[in-house]
Design an enzyme around this catalytic site. Sequence first.
Site, PDB file in Angstrom:
ATOM      1  N   ASP A 134       2.272  -2.426   4.600  1.00  0.00           N
ATOM      2  CA  ASP A 134       0.883  -2.765   4.294  1.00  0.00           C
ATOM      3  C   ASP A 134       0.019  -2.490   5.508  1.00  0.00           C
ATOM      4  O   ASP A 134       0.378  -2.854   6.628  1.00  0.00           O
ATOM      5  CB  ASP A 134       0.771  -4.231   3.869  1.00  0.00           C
ATOM      6  N   ILE A 135      -1.122  -1.850   5.264  1.00  0.00           N
ATOM      7  CA  ILE A 135      -2.023  -1.448   6.337  1.00  0.00           C
ATOM      8  C   ILE A 135      -3.292  -2.282   6.229  1.00  0.00           C
ATOM      9  O   ILE A 135      -3.991  -2.225   5.214  1.00  0.00           O
ATOM     10  CB  ILE A 135      -2.320   0.053   6.254  1.00  0.00           C
ATOM     11  N   LYS A 136      -3.556  -3.080   7.253  1.00  0.00           N
ATOM     12  CA  LYS A 136      -4.595  -4.099   7.177  1.00  0.00           C
ATOM     13  C   LYS A 136      -5.558  -3.939   8.352  1.00  0.00           C
ATOM     14  O   LYS A 136      -5.310  -4.455   9.443  1.00  0.00           O
ATOM     15  CB  LYS A 136      -3.961  -5.486   7.160  1.00  0.00           C
TER      16      LYS A 136
ATOM     17  N   ASP B 121       0.825  -1.207   0.000  1.00  0.00           N
ATOM     18  CA  ASP B 121       0.000   0.000   0.000  1.00  0.00           C
ATOM     19  C   ASP B 121       0.858   1.254   0.000  1.00  0.00           C
ATOM     20  O   ASP B 121       0.599   2.208  -0.733  1.00  0.00           O
ATOM     21  CB  ASP B 121      -0.906   0.027   1.248  1.00  0.00           C
TER      22      ASP B 121
END
Length: 302
Positions: free
Chosen positions: A139-141, A114
């Site tokens: 990555d942002i989840k 991301d």
Amino acid sequence: MFTKFIDNQFNHYQKAYAYYVSHPECLMNIERFIMNEIEHFIDMNSPDIINDYNEASYLYPFWKNYSPLDRGRDPKHDQFPWIEVGEQVFGNKLSRYFGRNYDVRDSGLPSGSDDRCIISSERIRSILGLTNSVWVFIDIKSEGPRDESQHAVMSPYQISGSGVWNIKEQGMRNGPIVAKGNRAKHKFFCSLSPIYVLSDGTIAPLVTFAIKPVYSMEKNSEDETIGQPLARIKLASIPNGILLTQNPNYLQQFPSLFFPGKDDAKKNPLKMRARVSFDILKKINDWRLTEFEIKNGILIRK
């Protein structure tokens, strides 16, 4: 254009790859350094992070008629997908933080995490030796209380692999790794290089992180969801492909680090995702997982 700088890239890559296979502590130390930087970013920006994340709930009148579609299996329709909330709140702030503290390049790749950028400084050179640059993939989840877990689902384009490049014209290739669970396993074709060499000769090892904002679900007396405020933040450091497959070869020591993702077995094998176990990351190095909790609007490190 595709091969204009290949001779220089190939030669620099061979040198860097051999160096970091022989000196894996450099990669470990840069991963820990960037991990500490992201922790510091979260600590310093926690009021803005909490306020901006929760603002999405206050803005409900503006999007209630156009809410994002439910995801996952058998949704109960009492919560809203909050993925983009996390991506916007964390990603934009992180980019500005790196820009204030490092020289930053936003070099392109066809696919990846991301948020990603190359950051450079003399402090980084003191850690990596060969170079003053590192490519940071984050990555942002986002997760809610119903799907919170101690793992992150990662695509092949979010993990670096063995990075073998023996024949110049063939380019870098990763060997598949095995995502192994208790009852099933599958090959995981990670697609990122453990090291990149830019057209100007800049060497940039890859470091990979996952940030998991976890929201709670506030209910009214009719059991209707009336808000999804930030409750916790989990931050994980996933080892570079050289550390995973070459030296110290974490996958040999911890074969269940990656386990099957949530894709149907009929999916194209090259696109199959895998889950990365946070518990095993912590066994590899206890600093590879940090958790924060929000209590009364204040961020507390667990």
